[in-house]
Design a protein around this motif. Sequence first.
Motif, PDB file in Angstrom:
ATOM      1  N   VAL A  35      -8.339  20.024 -18.477  1.00 22.56           N
ATOM      2  CA  VAL A  35      -8.012  18.745 -17.076  1.00 22.56           C
ATOM      3  C   VAL A  35      -9.508  18.709 -16.347  1.00 22.56           C
ATOM      4  O   VAL A  35     -10.539  19.142 -16.146  1.00 22.56           O
ATOM      5  N   VAL A  36      -9.555  17.260 -15.977  1.00 22.02           N
ATOM      6  CA  VAL A  36     -10.889  15.911 -15.557  1.00 22.02           C
ATOM      7  C   VAL A  36     -10.649  17.438 -14.218  1.00 22.02           C
ATOM      8  O   VAL A  36     -12.556  17.459 -13.854  1.00 22.02           O
ATOM      9  N   GLU A  37      -9.711  16.618 -13.687  1.00 22.00           N
ATOM     10  CA  GLU A  37     -10.258  17.266 -11.809  1.00 22.00           C
ATOM     11  C   GLU A  37      -8.569  18.774 -12.290  1.00 22.00           C
ATOM     12  O   GLU A  37      -7.959  18.481 -11.736  1.00 22.00           O
ATOM     13  N   ASN A  38      -9.372  19.744 -11.787  1.00 26.91           N
ATOM     14  CA  ASN A  38      -8.258  20.816 -11.935  1.00 26.91           C
ATOM     15  C   ASN A  38      -8.621  21.656 -10.640  1.00 26.91           C
ATOM     16  O   ASN A  38      -9.837  21.493  -9.967  1.00 26.91           O
ATOM     17  N   GLU A  39      -7.474  21.623 -10.343  1.00 28.51           N
ATOM     18  CA  GLU A  39      -7.153  21.985  -8.943  1.00 28.51           C
ATOM     19  C   GLU A  39      -6.967  23.983  -8.365  1.00 28.51           C
ATOM     20  O   GLU A  39      -7.149  24.065  -7.521  1.00 28.51           O
ATOM     21  N   ASP A  95      -9.652  25.576 -15.409  1.00 31.54           N
ATOM     22  CA  ASP A  95     -11.652  25.467 -15.154  1.00 31.54           C
ATOM     23  C   ASP A  95     -11.519  25.667 -16.585  1.00 31.54           C
ATOM     24  O   ASP A  95     -11.231  27.306 -17.500  1.00 31.54           O
ATOM     25  N   HIS A 125     -12.740   4.962 -21.293  1.00 34.19           N
ATOM     26  CA  HIS A 125     -11.911   4.602 -19.732  1.00 34.19           C
ATOM     27  C   HIS A 125     -11.882   2.872 -19.156  1.00 34.19           C
ATOM     28  O   HIS A 125     -11.459   2.579 -18.496  1.00 34.19           O
ATOM     29  N   ARG A 178      -5.536   6.926 -15.456  1.00 31.69           N
ATOM     30  CA  ARG A 178      -5.915   8.024 -15.947  1.00 31.69           C
ATOM     31  C   ARG A 178      -5.569   9.144 -15.456  1.00 31.69           C
ATOM     32  O   ARG A 178      -5.302   8.901 -14.193  1.00 31.69           O
ATOM     33  N   LYS A 235      -5.867  11.982 -13.909  1.00 32.87           N
ATOM     34  CA  LYS A 235      -7.326  13.778 -14.734  1.00 32.87           C
ATOM     35  C   LYS A 235      -6.734  15.007 -13.972  1.00 32.87           C
ATOM     36  O   LYS A 235      -7.578  15.956 -14.319  1.00 32.87           O
ATOM     37  N   ASP A 236      -5.746  14.973 -13.343  1.00 34.43           N
ATOM     38  CA  ASP A 236      -5.201  16.477 -13.302  1.00 34.43           C
ATOM     39  C   ASP A 236      -4.131  17.040 -14.038  1.00 34.43           C
ATOM     40  O   ASP A 236      -3.372  17.587 -14.403  1.00 34.43           O
ATOM     41  N   ASP A 238      -6.773  11.077 -23.397  1.00 31.85           N
ATOM     42  CA  ASP A 238      -6.845  10.421 -22.888  1.00 31.85           C
ATOM     43  C   ASP A 238      -5.810  10.342 -22.095  1.00 31.85           C
ATOM     44  O   ASP A 238      -5.838   9.386 -22.576  1.00 31.85           O
TER      45      ASP A 238
END
Length: 158
Positions: free
Chosen positions: A62-66, A71, A119, A129, A131-132, A154
Amino acid sequence: MMSEMKKMIVKELDSLKLVGFRVLCAGDQYIVEIPKATSRLSKRLSEIKNMVNPSERYGAFVVENETEENDGYWVCVEVKEFEDIPSEMESLTIPPQTYAVTRHMGGNHKIMLAYEELHKWIEENNYSRLKDKWHLEKYFSWEDTGNIDVELLDTIRK
């Protein structure tokens, strides 16, 4: 010299069931740790049940993991069903998603260039995209880090 334009396409995939190792390390260490995990996975393939194609590997991230649970980077093989997950391994279900896809053949250190082109293509075609969400790398050849063959997937919204 300009690199040859890679073919970029949009692909919709059903959900994927993956089994393998999670790699968690400092950002600059993934290029070292992922091949190690891939080698560890190859040695233990016989322990994984219901494999779809033992000659392919998936990377998932996951590109931007919360959350901490998302992670890292997973090195996996696809399975038809989860059954008796081997020790130290994890299972992961990727939901049905739409991907912008390109293929990278060459050194693993050049993979970021392929991502940059992908991208840019996503932006030029007015996709977003996600990202999440889970992103995938489908490896057809990975033993020689100087000459890998990988499809980069992607996650996008059309």
